[in-house]
Design an enzyme around this catalytic site. Structure first.
Site, PDB file in Angstrom:
ATOM      1  N   ILE A  61       0.803  -1.149   0.161  1.00 26.25           N
ATOM      2  CA  ILE A  61      -0.190  -0.098  -0.035  1.00 26.25           C
ATOM      3  C   ILE A  61       0.891   1.451   0.008  1.00 26.25           C
ATOM      4  O   ILE A  61       0.393   2.517  -0.558  1.00 26.25           O
ATOM      5  CB  ILE A  61      -1.139   0.261   0.991  1.00 26.25           C
ATOM      6  CG1 ILE A  61      -1.961   1.180   0.931  1.00 26.25           C
ATOM      7  CG2 ILE A  61      -0.407   0.227   2.529  1.00 26.25           C
ATOM      8  CD1 ILE A  61      -3.286   0.892   1.820  1.00 26.25           C
ATOM      9  N   ASN A  88      -3.173   2.182  15.239  1.00 22.73           N
ATOM     10  CA  ASN A  88      -3.418   1.545  16.570  1.00 22.73           C
ATOM     11  C   ASN A  88      -3.884   3.082  17.246  1.00 22.73           C
ATOM     12  O   ASN A  88      -3.802   4.267  16.590  1.00 22.73           O
ATOM     13  CB  ASN A  88      -2.251   1.131  17.317  1.00 22.73           C
ATOM     14  CG  ASN A  88      -1.324   1.940  17.388  1.00 22.73           C
ATOM     15  OD1 ASN A  88      -1.257   2.919  17.929  1.00 22.73           O
ATOM     16  ND2 ASN A  88       0.135   1.429  16.999  1.00 22.73           N
ATOM     17  N   ASP A 131       0.657   0.044   9.405  1.00 23.31           N
ATOM     18  CA  ASP A 131       0.869   1.317  10.152  1.00 23.31           C
ATOM     19  C   ASP A 131       2.216   1.435  10.488  1.00 23.31           C
ATOM     20  O   ASP A 131       2.779   2.810   9.996  1.00 23.31           O
ATOM     21  CB  ASP A 131       0.393   1.037  11.742  1.00 23.31           C
ATOM     22  CG  ASP A 131       0.160   2.397  12.659  1.00 23.31           C
ATOM     23  OD1 ASP A 131       0.339   3.547  12.025  1.00 23.31           O
ATOM     24  OD2 ASP A 131       0.302   2.320  13.876  1.00 23.31           O
ATOM     25  N   GLY A 158      -4.683  -8.338   9.894  1.00 22.86           N
ATOM     26  CA  GLY A 158      -3.565  -8.653  10.235  1.00 22.86           C
ATOM     27  C   GLY A 158      -3.580  -9.313  11.630  1.00 22.86           C
ATOM     28  O   GLY A 158      -3.934 -10.211  12.243  1.00 22.86           O
ATOM     29  N   TYR A 175      -4.671  -8.022  14.206  1.00 26.39           N
ATOM     30  CA  TYR A 175      -5.814  -7.837  15.023  1.00 26.39           C
ATOM     31  C   TYR A 175      -6.642  -9.048  14.571  1.00 26.39           C
ATOM     32  O   TYR A 175      -7.725  -9.305  15.470  1.00 26.39           O
ATOM     33  CB  TYR A 175      -6.577  -6.607  14.660  1.00 26.39           C
ATOM     34  CG  TYR A 175      -5.888  -5.318  15.364  1.00 26.39           C
ATOM     35  CD1 TYR A 175      -4.864  -5.295  16.116  1.00 26.39           C
ATOM     36  CD2 TYR A 175      -6.555  -4.126  15.172  1.00 26.39           C
ATOM     37  CE1 TYR A 175      -4.415  -4.163  16.604  1.00 26.39           C
ATOM     38  CE2 TYR A 175      -6.148  -2.847  15.720  1.00 26.39           C
ATOM     39  CZ  TYR A 175      -4.928  -2.885  16.199  1.00 26.39           C
ATOM     40  OH  TYR A 175      -4.365  -1.824  17.095  1.00 26.39           O
TER      41      TYR A 175
END
Length: 169
Positions: free
Chosen positions: A11, A24, A34, A124, A126
């Site tokens: 991405i 997060n 992230d 992912g 989570y």
């Protein structure tokens, strides 16, 4: 009507008006998407996130919400940070995951973004099952009233790409 496209890849290498970060709640970077966005985008993203935390987001960004910052050195104008829910086998958190997509599109509309690149939020670390994550993501985007012309799901591996492709078929 919003066009939905799929890409298998990184991405942080996408060209879009806005790139969505599966952040997060601290907004200060982390692992996965992230961490990659913060690393590739450079210090300008973190600087804006710190300003948000020093201001109205002192306790962090709530799950299901979204906020925008500069995209720094990414090939985009903005990063839209959203906090996905951690998957639970005992509690239905689907509405929170859907809210991530809806709220991100809302921020994109406010910014005037026409192209938005999304990761598969929460699938992912989570732990959200990819097939269900794809169902929620695609259905939510299809049902959300937005001026965004293209939503591009940028999927890290072939398994995720296939899950989203099945949902779009």
């Amino acid at each position: 009507m919003t066009r939905i496209t799929l890409v298998q890849g990184d991405i942080t290498r996408q060209t879009a008006d806005a790139i969505v970060n599966a952040a997060n709640s601290s907004l200060l970077g982390g692992g996965g998407v992230d961490g990659a966005i913060h690393r590739r985008g450079g210090p300008a993203i973190l600087a804006e996130c710190r300003k948000l935390r020093a201001g109205h987001l002192g306790k962090g960004l709530p799950t299901g919400q979204a906020v925008a910052t500069t995209a720094g050195e990414l090939d985009a104008r903005w990063v839209i940070h959203t906090v996905g829910p951690v998957h639970s086998a005992t509690e239905d958190r689907s509405a929170l995951l859907a809210s991530c997509y809806r709220e991100s599109l809302k921020r994109a509309d406010e910014l005037g973004a026409r192209t938005v690149a999304f990761p598969a939020v929460s699938t992912g670390i989570y732990g959200w099952p990819i097939d269900d994550g794809a169902r929620i993501a695609v259905t939510t985007v299809q049902e959300t009233d937005t001026t965004v012309e293209e939503v591009r799901f940028v999927l890290f591996d072939h398994h995720a790409y296939e899950a989203f492709a099945r949902r779009l078929a």
